[in-house]
Design an enzyme around this catalytic site. Structure first.
Site, PDB file in Angstrom:
ATOM      1  N   ASP A   8      35.912  30.578  52.524  1.00  0.00           N
ATOM      2  CA  ASP A   8      35.743  31.787  51.708  1.00  0.00           C
ATOM      3  C   ASP A   8      34.336  31.789  51.101  1.00  0.00           C
ATOM      4  O   ASP A   8      33.476  30.977  51.478  1.00  0.00           O
ATOM      5  CB  ASP A   8      36.866  31.913  50.657  1.00  0.00           C
ATOM      6  CG  ASP A   8      36.738  30.909  49.509  1.00  0.00           C
ATOM      7  OD1 ASP A   8      35.813  30.063  49.542  1.00  0.00           O
ATOM      8  OD2 ASP A   8      37.565  30.973  48.576  1.00  0.00           O
ATOM      9  N   CYS A  65      37.420  26.016  50.902  1.00  0.00           N
ATOM     10  CA  CYS A  65      37.305  27.046  49.858  1.00  0.00           C
ATOM     11  C   CYS A  65      36.779  26.327  48.616  1.00  0.00           C
ATOM     12  O   CYS A  65      36.134  25.294  48.739  1.00  0.00           O
ATOM     13  CB  CYS A  65      38.624  27.801  49.638  1.00  0.00           C
ATOM     14  SG  CYS A  65      39.990  26.820  48.996  1.00  0.00           S
ATOM     15  N   GLY A  66      37.018  26.861  47.428  1.00  0.00           N
ATOM     16  CA  GLY A  66      36.503  26.196  46.233  1.00  0.00           C
ATOM     17  C   GLY A  66      37.101  24.809  46.066  1.00  0.00           C
ATOM     18  O   GLY A  66      36.395  23.829  45.844  1.00  0.00           O
ATOM     19  N   THR A  67      38.426  24.741  46.165  1.00  0.00           N
ATOM     20  CA  THR A  67      39.124  23.463  46.002  1.00  0.00           C
ATOM     21  C   THR A  67      39.701  22.922  47.312  1.00  0.00           C
ATOM     22  O   THR A  67      40.117  21.761  47.368  1.00  0.00           O
ATOM     23  CB  THR A  67      40.321  23.632  45.049  1.00  0.00           C
ATOM     24  OG1 THR A  67      41.180  24.643  45.611  1.00  0.00           O
ATOM     25  CG2 THR A  67      39.881  24.063  43.652  1.00  0.00           C
ATOM     26  N   HIS A  98      48.573   9.240  60.369  1.00  0.00           N
ATOM     27  CA  HIS A  98      49.987   9.243  59.966  1.00  0.00           C
ATOM     28  C   HIS A  98      50.636  10.625  60.038  1.00  0.00           C
ATOM     29  O   HIS A  98      51.813  10.726  60.360  1.00  0.00           O
ATOM     30  CB  HIS A  98      50.132   8.736  58.522  1.00  0.00           C
ATOM     31  CG  HIS A  98      49.888   7.268  58.386  1.00  0.00           C
ATOM     32  ND1 HIS A  98      50.288   6.553  57.283  1.00  0.00           N
ATOM     33  CD2 HIS A  98      49.269   6.381  59.211  1.00  0.00           C
ATOM     34  CE1 HIS A  98      49.940   5.273  57.434  1.00  0.00           C
ATOM     35  NE2 HIS A  98      49.303   5.155  58.586  1.00  0.00           N
ATOM     36  N   HIS A 133      55.727   7.446  62.826  1.00  0.00           N
ATOM     37  CA  HIS A 133      55.179   8.681  62.257  1.00  0.00           C
ATOM     38  C   HIS A 133      55.637   9.913  63.031  1.00  0.00           C
ATOM     39  O   HIS A 133      55.765  10.993  62.475  1.00  0.00           O
ATOM     40  CB  HIS A 133      53.652   8.607  62.214  1.00  0.00           C
ATOM     41  CG  HIS A 133      53.146   7.431  61.451  1.00  0.00           C
ATOM     42  ND1 HIS A 133      53.332   7.303  60.092  1.00  0.00           N
ATOM     43  CD2 HIS A 133      52.502   6.309  61.861  1.00  0.00           C
ATOM     44  CE1 HIS A 133      52.815   6.146  59.688  1.00  0.00           C
ATOM     45  NE2 HIS A 133      52.309   5.525  60.744  1.00  0.00           N
TER      46      HIS A 133
HETATM   47  C1  RB5 Z   1      37.698  31.358  44.657  1.00  0.00           C
HETATM   48  O1  RB5 Z   1      37.151  31.601  43.405  1.00  0.00           O
HETATM   49  C2  RB5 Z   1      38.653  30.173  44.591  1.00  0.00           C
HETATM   50  O2  RB5 Z   1      39.799  30.539  43.910  1.00  0.00           O
HETATM   51  C3  RB5 Z   1      38.972  29.674  45.982  1.00  0.00           C
HETATM   52  O3  RB5 Z   1      37.787  29.328  46.624  1.00  0.00           O
HETATM   53  C4  RB5 Z   1      39.860  28.447  46.072  1.00  0.00           C
HETATM   54  O4  RB5 Z   1      39.392  27.416  45.260  1.00  0.00           O
HETATM   55  C5  RB5 Z   1      41.303  28.672  45.925  1.00  0.00           C
HETATM   56  O5  RB5 Z   1      42.126  27.768  46.050  1.00  0.00           O
END
Ligand code: RB5
Length: 150
Positions: A8, A65-67, A98, A133
């Protein structure tokens, strides 16, 4: 290997670096992500990569993505997908060995690019160990099948 890579807006730069790195490692990187920093919806990119992997258009996927969490949750809704969020190279190796994860996910706001590359390398060079596994993966598929029958 053909690797589908999605992201993203939070991960445009890291995605570019990872695409280059994957190519340096001798793989074919296919871009399924956004290339602008304009705010967008990560589920769409998670789904695109997951469908490419589930339909055999890619051997595996990388999602950022961000996380790494939202995009992997979305990908895991596609049947047959095992997307694993990682933030260290050992876990990235183990999710292949695994869990036979077919998508590696991570967060551009969580890991730096060197660690991201280490994780990508660890994931791509590892092999599923099978054996005990295999049975556990089959159990996960059974849960998926049961959900489909509801
Ligand atoms: C975008 O701001 C953020 O919410 C997205 O990149 C992600 O971290 C969502 O899980």
């Amino acid at each position: 290997m053909k690797i589908a890579i999605g992201n993203d807006h939070a991960a445009v730069e890291l995605k570019r670096e990872i695409m280059e790195y994957v190519t340096e490692l001798g793989h074919e990187a296919e871009n399924y992500g956004t290339d602008t920093k304009e705010s967008c919806h990560y589920p769409k990119y998670g789904e695109h990569v997951a469908r490419a992997v589930a339909e055999g258009r890619a051997d595996c996927g990388i999602l950022i993505c961000g996380t790494g969490v939202g995009i992997s949750i979305a990908a895991n809704k596609v049947k047959g997908i095992r997307a694993a969020v990682c933030s260290d190279a050992t876990t990235a190796r183990l999710v292949k060995e695994h869990n036979n994860a077919n998508i590696l996910a991570f967060g551009a706001r969580i890991v730096g690019s060197e660690l991201a590359k280490d994780m990508v390398k660890a994931y791509l060079t590892a092999d599923f160990l099978g054996g005990r596994h295999e049975e556990r993966i089959a159990m996960i598929s059974e849960i998926e099948e049961a959900e489909g029958l509801k």
